[in-house]
Scaffold this motif. Structure first.
Motif, PDB file in Angstrom:
ATOM      1  N   GLY A 237       0.802  -1.211   0.000  1.00 41.96           N
ATOM      2  CA  GLY A 237       0.000   0.000   0.000  1.00 41.96           C
ATOM      3  C   GLY A 237       0.837   1.264   0.000  1.00 41.96           C
ATOM      4  O   GLY A 237       2.062   1.234  -0.199  1.00 41.96           O
ATOM      5  N   LEU A 238       0.179   2.366   0.243  1.00 36.40           N
ATOM      6  CA  LEU A 238       0.806   3.689   0.257  1.00 36.40           C
ATOM      7  C   LEU A 238       1.959   3.726   1.254  1.00 36.40           C
ATOM      8  O   LEU A 238       1.787   3.380   2.424  1.00 36.40           O
ATOM      9  CB  LEU A 238      -0.249   4.735   0.616  1.00 36.40           C
ATOM     10  CG  LEU A 238       0.198   6.186   0.760  1.00 36.40           C
ATOM     11  CD1 LEU A 238       0.677   6.733  -0.566  1.00 36.40           C
ATOM     12  CD2 LEU A 238      -0.947   7.023   1.319  1.00 36.40           C
ATOM     13  N   LEU A 239       3.149   4.130   0.777  1.00 35.31           N
ATOM     14  CA  LEU A 239       4.358   4.258   1.588  1.00 35.31           C
ATOM     15  C   LEU A 239       4.775   2.955   2.247  1.00 35.31           C
ATOM     16  O   LEU A 239       5.480   2.959   3.249  1.00 35.31           O
ATOM     17  CB  LEU A 239       4.181   5.349   2.656  1.00 35.31           C
ATOM     18  CG  LEU A 239       3.995   6.762   2.133  1.00 35.31           C
ATOM     19  CD1 LEU A 239       3.884   7.742   3.291  1.00 35.31           C
ATOM     20  CD2 LEU A 239       5.132   7.169   1.202  1.00 35.31           C
ATOM     21  N   CYS A 240       4.361   1.849   1.662  1.00 35.09           N
ATOM     22  CA  CYS A 240       4.730   0.536   2.193  1.00 35.09           C
ATOM     23  C   CYS A 240       5.749  -0.136   1.277  1.00 35.09           C
ATOM     24  O   CYS A 240       5.829   0.168   0.086  1.00 35.09           O
ATOM     25  CB  CYS A 240       3.506  -0.357   2.341  1.00 35.09           C
ATOM     26  SG  CYS A 240       2.330   0.213   3.602  1.00 35.09           S
ATOM     27  N   ASP A 241       6.506  -1.063   1.860  1.00 35.55           N
ATOM     28  CA  ASP A 241       7.464  -1.854   1.092  1.00 35.55           C
ATOM     29  C   ASP A 241       7.271  -3.317   1.440  1.00 35.55           C
ATOM     30  O   ASP A 241       6.176  -3.710   1.892  1.00 35.55           O
ATOM     31  CB  ASP A 241       8.900  -1.361   1.336  1.00 35.55           C
ATOM     32  CG  ASP A 241       9.281  -1.353   2.815  1.00 35.55           C
ATOM     33  OD1 ASP A 241       8.697  -2.137   3.603  1.00 35.55           O
ATOM     34  OD2 ASP A 241      10.179  -0.583   3.193  1.00 35.55           O
ATOM     35  N   ALA A 242       8.292  -4.134   1.271  1.00 34.28           N
ATOM     36  CA  ALA A 242       8.160  -5.570   1.511  1.00 34.28           C
ATOM     37  C   ALA A 242       7.781  -5.892   2.948  1.00 34.28           C
ATOM     38  O   ALA A 242       7.198  -6.958   3.223  1.00 34.28           O
ATOM     39  CB  ALA A 242       9.453  -6.281   1.129  1.00 34.28           C
ATOM     40  N   THR A 243       8.066  -4.985   3.885  1.00 29.90           N
ATOM     41  CA  THR A 243       7.682  -5.208   5.281  1.00 29.90           C
ATOM     42  C   THR A 243       6.176  -5.349   5.424  1.00 29.90           C
ATOM     43  O   THR A 243       5.680  -6.044   6.314  1.00 29.90           O
ATOM     44  CB  THR A 243       8.197  -4.056   6.161  1.00 29.90           C
ATOM     45  OG1 THR A 243       9.614  -3.966   6.024  1.00 29.90           O
ATOM     46  CG2 THR A 243       7.857  -4.266   7.620  1.00 29.90           C
ATOM     47  N   ASN A 244       5.437  -4.685   4.557  1.00 32.35           N
ATOM     48  CA  ASN A 244       3.982  -4.773   4.524  1.00 32.35           C
ATOM     49  C   ASN A 244       3.511  -6.222   4.450  1.00 32.35           C
ATOM     50  O   ASN A 244       2.468  -6.584   4.995  1.00 32.35           O
ATOM     51  CB  ASN A 244       3.487  -3.983   3.316  1.00 32.35           C
ATOM     52  CG  ASN A 244       1.996  -3.730   3.258  1.00 32.35           C
ATOM     53  OD1 ASN A 244       1.522  -3.086   2.336  1.00 32.35           O
ATOM     54  ND2 ASN A 244       1.215  -4.199   4.224  1.00 32.35           N
ATOM     55  N   TRP A 245       4.318  -7.071   3.785  1.00 31.15           N
ATOM     56  CA  TRP A 245       3.939  -8.455   3.520  1.00 31.15           C
ATOM     57  C   TRP A 245       4.949  -9.466   4.077  1.00 31.15           C
ATOM     58  O   TRP A 245       4.878 -10.646   3.725  1.00 31.15           O
ATOM     59  CB  TRP A 245       3.833  -8.673   2.010  1.00 31.15           C
ATOM     60  CG  TRP A 245       2.704  -7.992   1.320  1.00 31.15           C
ATOM     61  CD1 TRP A 245       2.771  -6.884   0.534  1.00 31.15           C
ATOM     62  CD2 TRP A 245       1.324  -8.387   1.310  1.00 31.15           C
ATOM     63  NE1 TRP A 245       1.540  -6.558   0.040  1.00 31.15           N
ATOM     64  CE2 TRP A 245       0.628  -7.465   0.495  1.00 31.15           C
ATOM     65  CE3 TRP A 245       0.613  -9.428   1.910  1.00 31.15           C
ATOM     66  CZ2 TRP A 245      -0.743  -7.556   0.270  1.00 31.15           C
ATOM     67  CZ3 TRP A 245      -0.754  -9.511   1.684  1.00 31.15           C
ATOM     68  CH2 TRP A 245      -1.418  -8.589   0.865  1.00 31.15           C
TER      69      TRP A 245
ATOM     70  N   ARG B 121      11.478   4.933   5.242  1.00 27.70           N
ATOM     71  CA  ARG B 121      12.311   4.474   4.119  1.00 27.70           C
ATOM     72  C   ARG B 121      11.858   5.075   2.793  1.00 27.70           C
ATOM     73  O   ARG B 121      12.562   4.965   1.784  1.00 27.70           O
ATOM     74  CB  ARG B 121      12.303   2.940   4.047  1.00 27.70           C
ATOM     75  CG  ARG B 121      13.104   2.281   5.163  1.00 27.70           C
ATOM     76  CD  ARG B 121      13.322   0.803   4.905  1.00 27.70           C
ATOM     77  NE  ARG B 121      12.126   0.008   5.065  1.00 27.70           N
ATOM     78  CZ  ARG B 121      11.710  -0.529   6.218  1.00 27.70           C
ATOM     79  NH1 ARG B 121      12.400  -0.315   7.329  1.00 27.70           N
ATOM     80  NH2 ARG B 121      10.613  -1.270   6.283  1.00 27.70           N
ATOM     81  N   SER B 122      10.679   5.680   2.767  1.00 31.56           N
ATOM     82  CA  SER B 122      10.222   6.389   1.574  1.00 31.56           C
ATOM     83  C   SER B 122      10.694   7.837   1.631  1.00 31.56           C
ATOM     84  O   SER B 122      11.165   8.310   2.658  1.00 31.56           O
ATOM     85  CB  SER B 122       8.695   6.339   1.473  1.00 31.56           C
ATOM     86  OG  SER B 122       8.240   5.032   1.184  1.00 31.56           O
ATOM     87  N   THR B 123      10.548   8.530   0.517  1.00 29.62           N
ATOM     88  CA  THR B 123      10.949   9.936   0.438  1.00 29.62           C
ATOM     89  C   THR B 123       9.723  10.805   0.166  1.00 29.62           C
ATOM     90  O   THR B 123       8.687  10.307  -0.321  1.00 29.62           O
ATOM     91  CB  THR B 123      11.961  10.145  -0.696  1.00 29.62           C
ATOM     92  OG1 THR B 123      11.286   9.921  -1.959  1.00 29.62           O
ATOM     93  CG2 THR B 123      13.143   9.193  -0.581  1.00 29.62           C
ATOM     94  N   PRO B 124       9.816  12.100   0.446  1.00 32.80           N
ATOM     95  CA  PRO B 124       8.694  12.986   0.098  1.00 32.80           C
ATOM     96  C   PRO B 124       8.329  12.943  -1.385  1.00 32.80           C
ATOM     97  O   PRO B 124       7.149  13.049  -1.731  1.00 32.80           O
ATOM     98  CB  PRO B 124       9.202  14.372   0.521  1.00 32.80           C
ATOM     99  CG  PRO B 124      10.136  14.091   1.653  1.00 32.80           C
ATOM    100  CD  PRO B 124      10.828  12.813   1.259  1.00 32.80           C
ATOM    101  N   ASP B 125       9.313  12.764  -2.257  1.00 32.53           N
ATOM    102  CA  ASP B 125       9.012  12.687  -3.689  1.00 32.53           C
ATOM    103  C   ASP B 125       8.212  11.428  -4.012  1.00 32.53           C
ATOM    104  O   ASP B 125       7.281  11.461  -4.839  1.00 32.53           O
ATOM    105  CB  ASP B 125      10.300  12.711  -4.510  1.00 32.53           C
ATOM    106  CG  ASP B 125      10.924  14.102  -4.557  1.00 32.53           C
ATOM    107  OD1 ASP B 125      10.232  15.084  -4.225  1.00 32.53           O
ATOM    108  OD2 ASP B 125      12.113  14.201  -4.927  1.00 32.53           O
ATOM    109  N   MET B 126       8.563  10.303  -3.377  1.00 27.37           N
ATOM    110  CA  MET B 126       7.783   9.085  -3.562  1.00 27.37           C
ATOM    111  C   MET B 126       6.368   9.278  -3.021  1.00 27.37           C
ATOM    112  O   MET B 126       5.383   8.845  -3.639  1.00 27.37           O
ATOM    113  CB  MET B 126       8.473   7.915  -2.869  1.00 27.37           C
ATOM    114  CG  MET B 126       9.794   7.514  -3.501  1.00 27.37           C
ATOM    115  SD  MET B 126      10.738   6.337  -2.490  1.00 27.37           S
ATOM    116  CE  MET B 126       9.678   4.900  -2.558  1.00 27.37           C
TER     117      MET B 126
END
Length: 250
Positions: free
Chosen positions: A11-19, A151-156
């Motif tokens: 989802g939004l601002l999520c990475d592999a940790t989400n799953w 781990r995300s950036t404002p641009d992402m």
């Protein structure tokens, strides 16, 4: 015999940790792939990227939150490639017109301004409070969510906000879905509430709805075992009648 491929869309601002818990729990029955959207700026572009990443042939597809919207676009583009579909804590409607849509737009860009001024983690401390069950605020799970956001950036973040504000309408797509479909929602999800998933269940033929107790929006991290068990049942389901038979929830 090779294991089937399962694409797990964050989802939004999520990475592999989400799953991460589901990847571990389902490792014996599926090859799990978690795409990363980078700075893609539309749900459609994310769906195209997922299809490029997917193996040739058919695969199973699960999406959480924004990832569920991406999964629906994958279904629009290539329904013949999706063997089964799971939509977790998500939605299907476009940005509402009028005051409601304006309110969402302003709220999202206020968070972006906060992220640019004070950093992603500090923004997350405010935003994530509404994403989890109240009992998890300040918990280890809450800190893990903040770490993921950081781990995300404002641009992402800006790109994904743009994607959500311009999200396509999947209303007419839902009745065309014919593969075994699982809908899953945290009982206390304030972002993508249960009644929205009940509406999706009525629209998708043969779909099954599972409610995760003591969980907010971040079901995959808040109640990882319950979510993994639901996905295991979904993966083991054999379609009879092109997905017209509900999943066995026993």
């Amino acid at each position: 015999m090779s294991k089937p491929t399962l694409l797990l869309l964050p989802g939004l601002l999520c990475d592999a940790t989400n799953w991460s818990a589901q990847c571990e729990a389902l490792n014996g029955v599926a090859d799990c792939i978690v795409p990363v959207y980078g700075e893609l700026r539309s749900i459609e572009a994310m769906a195209e990227y997922v299809l490029e990443l997917a193996p040739v042939g058919r695969f199973s597809l699960a999406g959480h939150s924004m990832g569920g919207r991406v999964a629906l676009e994958v279904m629009r583009y290539a329904p013949e490639r999706v063997e089964r579909l799971a939509l977790l804590d998500t939605g299907f409607q476009p940005l509402c017109p009028g005051e409601s849509g304006t309110k969402e737009l302003l709220a999202r860009y206020e968070l972006l301004e906060l992220a640019r001024a004070f950093g992603m983690r500090d923004m997350g401390k405010q935003w994530a409070r509404g994403m989890v069950h109240p009992s998890r605020i300040g918990s280890a799970v809450f800190e893990s969510i903040l770490d993921m956001i950081a781990r995300s950036t404002p641009d992402m973040f800006e790109g994904q906000i743009h994607a959500l504000l311009s999200r396509p309408d999947a209303t007419s797509l839902l009745p065309t879905i014919r593969c075994p479909t699982l809908l899953l929602c945290g009982r206390e999800d304030l972002w993508s509430p249960l009644n929205r998933h009940e509406e999706m269940q009525r629209a998708i033929p043969g779909s099954t709805l599972e409610v995760i107790e003591m969980s907010g929006h971040m079901t995959t991290m808040e109640q990882p075992q319950a979510v993994s068990e639901a996905l295991m049942r979904w993966l083991r389901y054999e379609a009879t009648g092109a997905g017209s038979t509900p999943l066995d929830s026993n």
